[in-house]
Write an enzyme that holds these catalytic residues in place. Structure first.
Site, short mmCIF file in Angstrom:
data_model
loop_
_atom_site.label_atom_id
_atom_site.label_comp_id
_atom_site.label_asym_id
_atom_site.label_seq_id
_atom_site.Cartn_x
_atom_site.Cartn_y
_atom_site.Cartn_z
N HIS A 410 -10.88 7.54 -9.37
CA HIS A 410 -10.52 8.89 -8.93
C HIS A 410 -10.27 8.87 -7.43
CE1 HIS A 410 -12.94 10.82 -12.50
NE2 HIS A 410 -11.79 10.29 -12.90
N GLU A 411 -9.08 8.52 -7.01
CA GLU A 411 -8.72 8.69 -5.60
C GLU A 411 -8.35 10.16 -5.42
OE1 GLU A 411 -8.43 6.79 -2.55
OE2 GLU A 411 -8.21 8.89 -2.02
N GLU A 504 -10.65 -5.04 2.15
CA GLU A 504 -9.24 -4.64 2.11
C GLU A 504 -8.55 -4.77 3.47
OE1 GLU A 504 -10.16 -0.78 0.57
OE2 GLU A 504 -9.90 0.20 2.49
C1 NOJ Z 1 -9.18 3.05 -0.11
C2 NOJ Z 1 -10.23 2.33 -0.88
O1 NOJ Z 1 -11.21 1.79 -0.03
C3 NOJ Z 1 -9.55 1.25 -1.68
O2 NOJ Z 1 -10.53 0.47 -2.34
C4 NOJ Z 1 -8.57 1.87 -2.63
O3 NOJ Z 1 -7.88 0.84 -3.29
C5 NOJ Z 1 -7.57 2.75 -1.90
N1 NOJ Z 1 -8.24 3.65 -1.03
C6 NOJ Z 1 -6.74 3.56 -2.86
O4 NOJ Z 1 -7.55 4.48 -3.50
CA CA Z 2 -11.69 2.38 2.33
#
Ligand code: NOJ
Ligand code: CA
Length: 700
Positions: A410-411, A504
């Site tokens: 859930h973004e 990331e």
């Molecule tokens: C930032 C999050 O830290 C990352 O894990 C995710 O892939 C992206 N947002 C997209 O939701």
């Molecule tokens: Ca992040």
């Protein structure tokens, strides 16, 4: 298990308060606390450690719009009590935690008859204090404008800090003396460019957990516990060596918090230890949190997962399904690079099933990703509608048949009101599909507009997510939340958070410097598990795109060691399945390593330099060891004195191979098998930016 509680009242109401010094010590007498009011009736505390001053006179109090609770007080009562009990975390670094403290409750009253209690709990490993504002005549609610709690350190200590950003904790750490803190001129501008949402207002503000080291080697960590219905804590340098609480405002910048009375603030926690290792073994922050609020916890399980995730961060596929047509914005034309397809998800499920992973995270499965980034728009995402090329019903079933599960994503793009309006339906969809873990995310600026990631409104939101997830028997992994403050004791389904700079950044920015992971355990992870997403075997992004310069700033052996040194009960094997399939010999360590522990030992530790941790699996007699270094190569021997007497163990050592170096030669990993027993010395050889991971399996 034993428990005792003693109460002793030290003062009789009406005593002349400013003559009385209230002192308590930790049960082992190492930490000693004095509380009093000065000539102007300003309450303060001071702390010593091993007989030496540790915190000088530090003032206490809250400024409300309705009343000033910082001065004009007298102490009307001071009650001492003691507590000793042992509790078992549902998931954790150890199986049992002793909660042993002496408490002093100081009741204050000012000339207007306003009352405030300050609770202090002094443990072997530090102390906590919190305020209680009881019901006051003619007042139902209070509006907090400031908290003046001070932390007057005794020298210009070395600190590991990130700027006091209202909206992001994804910064690189700076290491400076307190006097050199400058949130605008931190030392790694190249590393900072890609933090998408930032709001740094004050040059002298930093975030907690804030680790510090004094000249005499004593270590401190300032943070908070039981953060509820109040903004997250930042700290501001207000005088030489002295920090003061700095609360993140709400939409109205003059208001930090609005609360109905009685108000019980979060704890302010102060870890004190003779060395860095002591910060990591401390359970102070967990102990300051309330006991588990979830009755039945047998559905809460450690999670090891893979996912459709890194492939988006490295640019191999996309979250969005396609592009909106210029002629008709409501039509999205697939561009053929969507990551979360049924077919691709099946591939990950097969991989997870073949290698024993609990879950498969799938990002980009739901409608909205065409519009999510940088627009500050509400109603972008649906949390119940999959894209046309993603068959949720089928995949959820397929995963269950294969013995694994989907992990939901859930973004919210920080459109939090939109998320709240769909949350119940979204959790119901998860229940219907037997999907038991959700990753939430808050990229971008918050809606309701004007609120901040660390403000009271969002603190309440994150907790609403954790508790309504618990009502649905759902475990949670939160990204872009406030830094955790030990609330996983109370809500153990709140497994992990990002709330810091994760892996990331190595995929699309200057990345995380080699020392980064040697700082995190003493800072961010003091408050709870970190979904760092380790396990990158292909560390060079130009393999995917020859123009890319980004790299992971570690050797591959160090990637393995991170599974032990960075605590989280939810851990990802973050790289692509095809990269793991090429190195199944070293992937074995990631398959073997658990995410829940019965014991943890810190074998050596120097913040920002190196760290070696050994942990015993909760569900077996096996031990796992991880050792990591910053950019410098190191060698040390560790003694395996934690193993059981009279038993033999098969150890597999995954160490930096010949010529390994984080920058020039990250790949070589040498695997060595040795038979070990209690008391043996194990030589650890770490390359520049390298590490060692060891599995130590007990023979039957
Ligand atoms: C930032 C999050 O830290 C990352 O894990 C995710 O892939 C992206 N947002 C997209 O939701
Ligand atoms: Ca992040």
């Amino acid at each position: 298990m034993f428990r005792y509680l003693i109460f002793l009242s030290f003062l009789v109401a009406g005593c002349k308060s400013n003559k009385i010094v209230n002192t308590i010590t930790s049960p082992n007498k190492q930490v000693s606390l004095n509380v009093n009011v000065d000539a102007e009736g300003k309450p303060y505390y001071e702390v010593s450690f091993d007989g030496q001053p540790a915190i000088n006179r530090s003032y206490l109090g809250l400024v409300f719009r309705e009343m000033d609770m910082t001065k004009g007080f007298e102490v009307v009562n001071a009650v001492q009590s003691s507590y000793d009990d042992t509790w078992e975390p549902v998931l954790g670094e150890v199986a049992r935690i002793r909660e042993h403290y002496n408490q002093l409750t100081v009741s204050l009253k000012n000339k207007e008859g306003r009352t405030m209690d300050v609770f202090f709990r002094v443990f072997e490993d530090g102390l906590g204090f919190r305020y209680q504002i009881p019901h006051q005549q003619g007042l139902d609610t209070v509006t907090t404008e400031d908290e003046i709690s001070e932390f007057a350190m005794t020298g210009d200590h070395k600190t590991w800090w990130i700027p006091g950003d209202y909206d992001s904790n994804e910064h690189v750490y700076s290491t400076t003396a307190i006097s050199k803190i400058d949130a605008f001129a931190y030392n790694a501008p190249d590393y900072e460019k890609k933090i998408y949402t930032q709001h740094i207002v004050l040059p002298n503000a930093v975030q907690t957990p804030l680790a510090m080291k004094a000249q005499n080697g004593v270590h401190f960590c300032l943070h908070e516990a039981a953060l509820k219905d109040f903004p997250a804590l930042h700290l501001r340098v207000i005088r030489p060596n002295t920090f003061k609480a700095s609360l993140i405002p709400s939409k109205d910048s003059t208001i930090k918090s609005v609360n109905t009375l009685p108000l019980l603030t979060p704890w302010r926690s102060i870890n004190i230890s003779k060395d860095a290792a002591g910060l990591l073994t401390s359970k102070l922050i967990l102990n300051l949190n309330d006991p588990c609020a979830i009755k039945e916890t047998n559905w809460i399980k450690p999670q090891k997962y893979v996912g459709i995730w890194w492939e988006m961060h490295i640019g191999k596929s996309t979250w969005e399904y396609g592009v909106r047509q210029a002629s008709n914005q409501s039509i999205i034309k697939p561009h053929g690079r969507h990551g979360a397809t049924t077919e691709n998800t099946k591939r990950y499920i097969d991989f997870a099933a073949a290698h024993g992973f609990d879950g498969v995270l799938v990002e980009g499965w739901n409608q909205g990703w065409e519009d999510w980034f940088g627009k500050w728009q509400d109603s972008v995402f649906s949390f119940t509608s999959p894209y046309p090329d993603y068959d949720l019903d089928y995949l959820a079933k397929y995963a269950r048949e294969k013995g694994t599960r989907l992990i939901m994503h859930h973004e919210t793009s920080s459109a939090v009101t939109n998320y709240e309006s769909q949350m119940k339906a979204a959790f119901d969809v998860m229940n219907t599909h037997d999907v038991t873990t959700v990753k939430t995310g808050y990229v971008g600026k918050i809606i309701p507009k004007g609120e901040w990631h660390d403000g009271q409104w969002m603190v309440n939101h994150y907790l609403r997510v954790a508790t309504s997830a618990a009502d649905h028997k759902i475990m949670v992994n939160m990204h872009e939340s406030h830094r955790p403050a030990g609330m996983n004791r109370t809500y153990p389904n709140w497994l992990s958070c990002e709330a810091s700079r994760g892996m990331e950044f190595n995929a699309w920015s200057a990345g995380n410097p080699p020392e980064h992971e040697t700082i995190l355990p003493f800072t961010r992870i003091m408050g709870g598990g970190f979904d760092y997403t380790p396990g990158i075997f292909e560390t060079r992004m130009n393999v995917y795109n020859k123009d890319k310069k980004e790299i992971v700033h570690t050797t591959v052996a160090k990637q393995l060691a991170l599974y032990v040194t960075l605590y989280s009960p939810l851990i990802m094997a973050a790289d692509l399945p095809e990269n793991y399939s090429k190195r199944l010999d070293i992937f074995q360590f990631i398959k073997d390593v658990p995410a829940d522990w019965q014991d943890t030992r810190i074998l050596n530790a120097k913040i920002g330099d190196y760290l070696t941790v050994a942990r015993k699996d909760k569900r077996s007699e096996n031990w796992f060891l991880g050792s990591i270094t910053d950019e410098n190569a190191r060698q040390y021997d560790v003694t395996l004195d934690f193993l059981d007497e009279g038993f033999t163990y098969d150890a597999t050592v995954y160490e930096d191979g010949e010529g390994a170096h984080w920058q020039n030669n990250p790949y070589p990993v040498r695997i060595r098998k040795v038979v070990v027993k209690k008391g043996d010395q194990l030589p650890l050889r770490l390359a520049d930016g390298g590490g060692v991971a060891v599995s130590i399996m007990k023979r039957k």
